[in-house]
Design a protein around this motif. Sequence first.
Motif, mmCIF file in Angstrom:
data_model
loop_
_atom_site.group_PDB
_atom_site.id
_atom_site.type_symbol
_atom_site.label_atom_id
_atom_site.label_comp_id
_atom_site.label_asym_id
_atom_site.label_seq_id
_atom_site.Cartn_x
_atom_site.Cartn_y
_atom_site.Cartn_z
ATOM 1 N N SER A 143 0.823 -1.216 0.000
ATOM 2 C CA SER A 143 0.000 0.000 0.000
ATOM 3 C C SER A 143 0.853 1.261 0.000
ATOM 4 O O SER A 143 0.436 2.303 -0.531
ATOM 5 N N LYS A 144 2.051 1.190 0.574
ATOM 6 C CA LYS A 144 2.944 2.355 0.608
ATOM 7 C C LYS A 144 3.531 2.645 -0.779
ATOM 8 O O LYS A 144 3.996 3.753 -1.041
ATOM 9 N N ALA A 146 1.704 2.364 -3.544
ATOM 10 C CA ALA A 146 0.614 2.767 -4.439
ATOM 11 C C ALA A 146 0.919 4.067 -5.192
ATOM 12 O O ALA A 146 0.557 4.189 -6.370
ATOM 13 N N HIS A 150 0.603 4.718 -9.270
ATOM 14 C CA HIS A 150 -0.159 5.859 -9.785
ATOM 15 C C HIS A 150 0.706 6.685 -10.743
ATOM 16 O O HIS A 150 0.237 7.099 -11.821
ATOM 17 N N SER A 176 -4.224 1.767 -5.784
ATOM 18 C CA SER A 176 -4.963 2.504 -4.759
ATOM 19 C C SER A 176 -6.438 2.535 -5.133
ATOM 20 O O SER A 176 -6.823 2.240 -6.268
ATOM 21 N N LYS A 178 -8.154 5.116 -5.541
ATOM 22 C CA LYS A 178 -8.321 6.175 -6.535
ATOM 23 C C LYS A 178 -8.085 5.656 -7.942
ATOM 24 O O LYS A 178 -8.871 5.914 -8.860
ATOM 25 N N ASP A 179 -7.001 4.899 -8.129
ATOM 26 C CA ASP A 179 -6.723 4.349 -9.455
ATOM 27 C C ASP A 179 -7.768 3.324 -9.862
ATOM 28 O O ASP A 179 -8.170 3.262 -11.026
#
Length: 369
Positions: A143-144, A146, A150, A176, A178-179
């Motif tokens: 997750s870090k 992401a 992007h 993420s 968002k993506d």
Amino acid sequence: SFEFLSHSGRCAMPPTKGQQAKAAAKIEECLEDIKKAEFVAIDTEFTGIFDPPTRSCNARSLEEFLEMAADSASQFSTIQLGVCTARRESDEDPFAWTLTAHNFMTCPDGQARVFKVDVASLTFLRQHDFDFNEWLDTGIPHSKLAPIFHALRKSKVVVVHHGLFDLLQTATHFISAKDAAQAGSGDGEAYAVLPEPLRLWVDRPGTSMVFDTRHVAQEGRYTVLEALDRSLSPDPLLAHLLSKPYKSKFKLKPGEEEYVLPTDAKNDEDYPSHEAGYDALVTGLIFILLMERFMGHRDARRKLKRTADGEPKGPDEDKRPEGSLPLAEVDCQTALPNWVQHKVCQRFADTIALNFAPGCLAMKPKKSS
């Protein structure tokens, strides 16, 4: 294969504040390099491909094969991500490239903390000096990373080598919310065969493109590459390209990864193959050298097909075989500043190599010229 359960949602003990700060700085440096890059090459190392390894042999269609590959990418985990950025410092010398390589140990977090491991894959990585202790101690949660995925989706050009699983792994594990929300459904039937992770690479903003250097090399194996009789794996392919005349010049920007350009290597220790950062660097070098040869080849043939008074020759007057032109006869310098828009380069955009018929996958239709 067997399932791996990480402790308390991550691979090892929680990182110290110092480790967190170092990882954050390393990610930020990579993001800055991606913003400045003309293209970005990526590579990944992961814990397995198919479960069982022969599963892909049972696919009855291309669509079924791709669905199997996407499903496998979600079950196995990315444990290393390599990013190599490439840019030219000046328009005065379009052959002078600066490359920067980044290597990240990565581990799952959140809901992905249970994943499969193929013992054969781990054995392969161990044989190539993958440091599992370092991975357990310093792995950065997916997750870090992401923001890197992007940034890659916003890049105009992303390059892989035989990169189906590199694309699937990154889009599966580093995405993420968002993506994921921005990903469209593609262009109807043209994208119907693509699993969702590949659509994330197709449905990108602007005129973005993905190139697969194995596909490019396969297309020119018996012409532009002069009957290449070696493997199309990265190391032998690069060795073949470096054995031929070329004009490109390379400079490796100093960084945390203490790599040596293959052109400057002196011993086996200078070739850390199957470390993702180094393999991304090799992929970037291959891409530059392949494009130089393809564009030079085209320009040389166009030059030879003109008579002294500038009129085109007849179709039967030039009997020279395809791919036989030495680069000494080539002047492709005028084409290189906008090389991504060059027709020779465009023909390979958004097509990746496959170990399944028909041997490649066009991820979106070609624009009519």
